[in-house]
Every structure is written in structure tokens, then in C-alpha cells.
Scaffold this motif. Structure first.
Motif, PDB file in Angstrom:
ATOM      1  N   ALA A 188      30.022  77.758  74.367  1.00 57.40           N
ATOM      2  CA  ALA A 188      28.851  76.933  74.082  1.00 57.40           C
ATOM      3  C   ALA A 188      28.197  76.464  75.377  1.00 57.40           C
ATOM      4  O   ALA A 188      28.877  75.928  76.262  1.00 57.40           O
ATOM      5  CB  ALA A 188      29.248  75.733  73.243  1.00 57.40           C
ATOM      6  N   GLY A 189      26.872  76.678  75.471  1.00 56.17           N
ATOM      7  CA  GLY A 189      26.117  76.107  76.577  1.00 56.17           C
ATOM      8  C   GLY A 189      25.964  74.607  76.384  1.00 56.17           C
ATOM      9  O   GLY A 189      26.348  74.052  75.350  1.00 56.17           O
ATOM     10  N   LYS A 190      25.381  73.943  77.369  1.00 54.78           N
ATOM     11  CA  LYS A 190      25.283  72.484  77.344  1.00 54.78           C
ATOM     12  C   LYS A 190      24.547  71.977  76.117  1.00 54.78           C
ATOM     13  O   LYS A 190      25.017  71.061  75.429  1.00 54.78           O
ATOM     14  CB  LYS A 190      24.586  71.991  78.624  1.00 54.78           C
ATOM     15  N   GLN A 191      23.372  72.564  75.799  1.00 56.41           N
ATOM     16  CA  GLN A 191      22.593  72.077  74.662  1.00 56.41           C
ATOM     17  C   GLN A 191      23.291  72.367  73.335  1.00 56.41           C
ATOM     18  O   GLN A 191      23.377  71.507  72.454  1.00 56.41           O
ATOM     19  CB  GLN A 191      21.194  72.712  74.670  1.00 56.41           C
ATOM     20  N   HIS A 192      23.818  73.578  73.191  1.00 55.29           N
ATOM     21  CA  HIS A 192      24.517  73.922  71.955  1.00 55.29           C
ATOM     22  C   HIS A 192      25.759  73.036  71.779  1.00 55.29           C
ATOM     23  O   HIS A 192      26.075  72.612  70.656  1.00 55.29           O
ATOM     24  CB  HIS A 192      24.920  75.393  71.959  1.00 55.29           C
ATOM     25  N   ALA A 193      26.457  72.779  72.856  1.00 63.98           N
ATOM     26  CA  ALA A 193      27.645  71.930  72.784  1.00 63.98           C
ATOM     27  C   ALA A 193      27.282  70.525  72.308  1.00 63.98           C
ATOM     28  O   ALA A 193      27.987  69.929  71.487  1.00 63.98           O
ATOM     29  CB  ALA A 193      28.325  71.869  74.150  1.00 63.98           C
ATOM     30  N   GLU A 194      26.155  70.012  72.802  1.00 58.43           N
ATOM     31  CA  GLU A 194      25.719  68.668  72.392  1.00 58.43           C
ATOM     32  C   GLU A 194      25.418  68.634  70.903  1.00 58.43           C
ATOM     33  O   GLU A 194      25.836  67.722  70.188  1.00 58.43           O
ATOM     34  CB  GLU A 194      24.478  68.272  73.199  1.00 58.43           C
ATOM     35  N   TRP A 195      24.669  69.640  70.411  1.00 65.90           N
ATOM     36  CA  TRP A 195      24.344  69.692  68.987  1.00 65.90           C
ATOM     37  C   TRP A 195      25.600  69.817  68.128  1.00 65.90           C
ATOM     38  O   TRP A 195      25.699  69.221  67.059  1.00 65.90           O
ATOM     39  CB  TRP A 195      23.414  70.868  68.699  1.00 65.90           C
ATOM     40  N   LEU A 196      26.541  70.609  68.584  1.00 65.66           N
ATOM     41  CA  LEU A 196      27.733  70.913  67.791  1.00 65.66           C
ATOM     42  C   LEU A 196      28.868  69.902  68.004  1.00 65.66           C
ATOM     43  O   LEU A 196      29.915  70.015  67.356  1.00 65.66           O
ATOM     44  CB  LEU A 196      28.244  72.320  68.127  1.00 65.66           C
ATOM     45  N   GLY A 197      28.658  68.933  68.870  1.00 65.84           N
ATOM     46  CA  GLY A 197      29.688  67.938  69.129  1.00 65.84           C
ATOM     47  C   GLY A 197      30.874  68.502  69.873  1.00 65.84           C
ATOM     48  O   GLY A 197      32.028  68.111  69.633  1.00 65.84           O
ATOM     49  N   LEU A 198      30.609  69.412  70.813  1.00 61.73           N
ATOM     50  CA  LEU A 198      31.664  70.059  71.581  1.00 61.73           C
ATOM     51  C   LEU A 198      31.508  69.749  73.075  1.00 61.73           C
ATOM     52  O   LEU A 198      30.448  69.291  73.513  1.00 61.73           O
ATOM     53  CB  LEU A 198      31.599  71.580  71.385  1.00 61.73           C
ATOM     54  N   LYS A 199      32.527  70.058  73.830  1.00 60.23           N
ATOM     55  CA  LYS A 199      32.410  70.022  75.274  1.00 60.23           C
ATOM     56  C   LYS A 199      31.755  71.324  75.745  1.00 60.23           C
ATOM     57  O   LYS A 199      31.970  72.368  75.132  1.00 60.23           O
ATOM     58  CB  LYS A 199      33.784  69.871  75.922  1.00 60.23           C
ATOM     59  N   PRO A 200      30.946  71.287  76.799  1.00 59.65           N
ATOM     60  CA  PRO A 200      30.350  72.529  77.325  1.00 59.65           C
ATOM     61  C   PRO A 200      31.427  73.563  77.613  1.00 59.65           C
ATOM     62  O   PRO A 200      32.536  73.231  78.031  1.00 59.65           O
ATOM     63  CB  PRO A 200      29.646  72.069  78.605  1.00 59.65           C
ATOM     64  N   ASP A 201      31.077  74.819  77.351  1.00 62.96           N
ATOM     65  CA  ASP A 201      31.967  75.967  77.550  1.00 62.96           C
ATOM     66  C   ASP A 201      33.121  76.021  76.544  1.00 62.96           C
ATOM     67  O   ASP A 201      34.085  76.761  76.741  1.00 62.96           O
ATOM     68  CB  ASP A 201      32.527  76.012  78.975  1.00 62.96           C
ATOM     69  N   SER A 202      33.028  75.231  75.466  1.00 65.74           N
ATOM     70  CA  SER A 202      34.023  75.346  74.400  1.00 65.74           C
ATOM     71  C   SER A 202      33.867  76.689  73.703  1.00 65.74           C
ATOM     72  O   SER A 202      32.755  77.235  73.617  1.00 65.74           O
ATOM     73  CB  SER A 202      33.849  74.221  73.373  1.00 65.74           C
ATOM     74  N   PRO A 203      34.941  77.254  73.159  1.00 64.46           N
ATOM     75  CA  PRO A 203      34.829  78.533  72.464  1.00 64.46           C
ATOM     76  C   PRO A 203      34.039  78.398  71.162  1.00 64.46           C
ATOM     77  O   PRO A 203      34.218  77.431  70.416  1.00 64.46           O
ATOM     78  CB  PRO A 203      36.280  78.923  72.191  1.00 64.46           C
ATOM     79  N   VAL A 223      20.252  84.734  66.003  1.00 64.49           N
ATOM     80  CA  VAL A 223      21.494  84.582  66.756  1.00 64.49           C
ATOM     81  C   VAL A 223      22.052  83.208  66.415  1.00 64.49           C
ATOM     82  O   VAL A 223      21.408  82.186  66.668  1.00 64.49           O
ATOM     83  CB  VAL A 223      21.269  84.710  68.278  1.00 64.49           C
ATOM     84  N   SER A 224      23.244  83.184  65.814  1.00 66.43           N
ATOM     85  CA  SER A 224      23.853  81.940  65.362  1.00 66.43           C
ATOM     86  C   SER A 224      25.090  81.624  66.191  1.00 66.43           C
ATOM     87  O   SER A 224      25.872  82.517  66.522  1.00 66.43           O
ATOM     88  CB  SER A 224      24.246  82.044  63.883  1.00 66.43           C
ATOM     89  N   THR A 225      25.255  80.344  66.501  1.00 62.62           N
ATOM     90  CA  THR A 225      26.406  79.872  67.262  1.00 62.62           C
ATOM     91  C   THR A 225      27.208  78.933  66.382  1.00 62.62           C
ATOM     92  O   THR A 225      26.712  77.879  65.975  1.00 62.62           O
ATOM     93  CB  THR A 225      25.954  79.148  68.544  1.00 62.62           C
ATOM     94  N   LEU A 226      28.460  79.310  66.069  1.00 66.12           N
ATOM     95  CA  LEU A 226      29.286  78.586  65.105  1.00 66.12           C
ATOM     96  C   LEU A 226      30.433  77.846  65.787  1.00 66.12           C
ATOM     97  O   LEU A 226      31.179  78.435  66.578  1.00 66.12           O
ATOM     98  CB  LEU A 226      29.853  79.562  64.069  1.00 66.12           C
ATOM     99  N   ASN A 227      30.561  76.565  65.477  1.00 64.60           N
ATOM    100  CA  ASN A 227      31.714  75.770  65.907  1.00 64.60           C
ATOM    101  C   ASN A 227      32.871  76.099  64.964  1.00 64.60           C
ATOM    102  O   ASN A 227      32.817  75.796  63.769  1.00 64.60           O
ATOM    103  CB  ASN A 227      31.370  74.281  65.828  1.00 64.60           C
ATOM    104  N   THR A 228      33.925  76.698  65.488  1.00 64.58           N
ATOM    105  CA  THR A 228      35.032  77.148  64.645  1.00 64.58           C
ATOM    106  C   THR A 228      36.216  76.184  64.634  1.00 64.58           C
ATOM    107  O   THR A 228      37.304  76.535  64.156  1.00 64.58           O
ATOM    108  CB  THR A 228      35.524  78.541  65.108  1.00 64.58           C
ATOM    109  N   ASN A 229      36.022  74.953  65.130  1.00 65.61           N
ATOM    110  CA  ASN A 229      37.120  73.987  65.123  1.00 65.61           C
ATOM    111  C   ASN A 229      37.606  73.686  63.708  1.00 65.61           C
ATOM    112  O   ASN A 229      38.807  73.610  63.450  1.00 65.61           O
ATOM    113  CB  ASN A 229      36.694  72.678  65.796  1.00 65.61           C
ATOM    114  N   GLN A 230      36.640  73.523  62.768  1.00 64.10           N
ATOM    115  CA  GLN A 230      36.997  73.211  61.390  1.00 64.10           C
ATOM    116  C   GLN A 230      36.414  74.202  60.396  1.00 64.10           C
ATOM    117  O   GLN A 230      36.719  74.135  59.205  1.00 64.10           O
ATOM    118  CB  GLN A 230      36.515  71.801  61.032  1.00 64.10           C
TER     119      GLN A 230
END
Length: 239
Positions: A188-203, A223-230
Motif C-alpha cells: 500500500a502506498g501512503k494514500q491507499h494506506a491512509e484510506w485503508l487504515g494501514l501502515k504505508p507499505d503494508s501488504p 485497479v482495486s487495492t484490497l486490505n486483506t487483514n480481515q
């Protein structure tokens, strides 16, 4: 050009009528005997053509009522095009999509290739946050050919009735029938990480999708970026 069989010709004629808008979404096709007579073919030939259209999701059969042009209702959205669920969940959750931005741009080389338009042609670019249970779990970056989606506005998009694909179908006559996707791991880039509630460079999981219409023409590049934590990407194949 290869010769078409009788049923393939019938399928092509029906498809052309659908593209021209002769049969609007949700409307029933003529009765089999009437359509077979109009096209001057046997019932068997007509049914084989319609069977393929049903298999491709272009039309749907409703028991005792006839054959109808497919609509993008919530059931179709969830079970054909929406693939994100909680870990180990056996059912999908109704999504909510919030528009972050809608901008006018010129097509990059990749956008042009995916949408089959010229590089530098005018396109719309949209960014959406997709929520499940009030949690942003995926970011969609969508590219659309402006020639197909003229005069699209932020207000129209936000105030649409139903899904994004319903808007494409109802307002612009562009019916998404299928999609082809490729998945890859990413960070995740910085902006995507912020939206997804992640730290930058999270998988994260990256999903690259081309959505196609009735004649297999590309309508949308996403192009979709998915937070796979949950959550995870869900796919079900029926053979």
C-alpha cells in the motif's frame, strides 16, 4: 471471415438488437415461437442461440415467465461481480461505495490498451472507497472512455440508483456482461494506506479488471487495492 452456423447467426442478430436497444434491460424477449418465426429459424435453432446468451449472462430465463434481458440488480452485483468477504465467511455483505474523486484526463498507454482506445484519448478517472460493515476495505481506481460515458458528473455518480454497473446500463446503455481479472501481491502506498487504515507499505492484494459488454467490448478498466487483514477475495467456479 469464418462462416457462422444457423444458431450463431441467430445469436448475432439478437445481440445486435440488444446493442441497438430494441430490447431494454429487464424487458422480456418475444415468445420463442414469435421470435423463431421472425428470424425464420426452427425453435431448436433459436433455443440453442438463447442458451448461449443465458450462459454468457446476457439474458436470463424466469420459470413460467419467459426470457429477459439481464439487469444489474443487487443480486447480480453481489453474486457475479462482487468478490470480497470476511475471512472464512460463507456469504457476502452488502457493499457501500463512496466516491473520492472524478476527474477528466487523457488515456495513458495502459488505459488505452485496456479500453482499446487511442493513447491520449479523453477518459474519466474515478477513485472509490468500498466499505463493508462501515470499514473501508478496498480502493477502486476506475478508467472509462469518455465517448461511451459522455457528460458523466460527480453528482450523477453519487446520486445514482443502485450499483455502478446499473448506472452504466440505465444511463448510458453500456451493459457489463463479464469481467476478466488478474491478481497480484503488492504494498500500500501512503494514500491507499491512509484510506485503508494501514501502515504505508503494508501488504495488500491488487486486482486488475477489464469489464466487457455484450459484444466483448471493454467498458471499464479497474485497479482495486484490497486490505486483506480481515477480508479476502472470494471466487467460486461451477463446472
Amino acid at each position: 471471415m469464418r462462416n457462422l452456423t444457423a444458431y450463431q447467426e441467430v445469436k448475432q442478430k439478437i445481440t445486435e438488437d440488444l446493442v441497438r436497444g430494441r430490447y431494454p434491460m429487464g424487458q422480456a424477449l418475444p415468445a420463442e415461437k414469435d421470435l423463431a418465426k421472425e428470424l425464420d429459424v426452427s425453435i431448436g435453432t433459436l433455443r440453442k442461440a438463447v442458451d448461449e446468451l443465458v450462459a454468457e449472462g446476457i439474458v436470463v430465463r424466469r420459470q413460467g415467465r419467459g426470457t429477459y434481458v439481464a439487469e444489474h440488480d443487487i443480486k447480480r452485483l453481489l453474486y457475479y461481480f462482487f468478490h470480497v468477504v470476511k475471512h472464512d465467511a460463507d456469504k457476502k455483505t452488502n457493499p457501500r461505495v463512496d466516491l473520492v474523486s472524478l476527474t477528466s484526463a487523457t488515456a495513458t498507454k495502459e488505459e488505452a490498451s485496456k479500453l482499446q482506445i487511442k493513447e491520449g484519448a479523453p477518459v474519466w478517472r474515478l477513485v472509490n472507497c468500498l466499505y463493508l460493515d462501515n470499514q473501508c476495505v478496498m480502493i477502486d481506481q476506475i478508467s472509462l472512455d469518455k465517448k461511451r460515458f459522455k457528460n458523466l458528473t460527480r453528482t450523477e455518480f453519487i446520486n445514482r440508483e443502485g450499483s455502478i454497473y446499473q448506472l452504466y446500463q440505465m444511463k448510458y446503455g453500456q451493459t457489463v456482461i463479464k469481467s476478466s481479472e488478474r491478481l497480484r501481491a503488492g504494498m500500500a502506498g501512503k494514500q491507499h494506506a491512509e484510506w485503508l487504515g494501514l501502515k504505508p507499505d503494508s501488504p495488500v492484494l491488487i486486482i486488475r479488471r477489464v469489464a466487457s459488454g455484450i459484444q466483448d467490448e471493454p467498458l471499464e478498466w479497474r485497479v482495486s487495492t484490497l486490505n486483506t487483514n480481515q477480508h479476502e477475495y472470494f471466487s467460486e467456479l461451477v463446472v
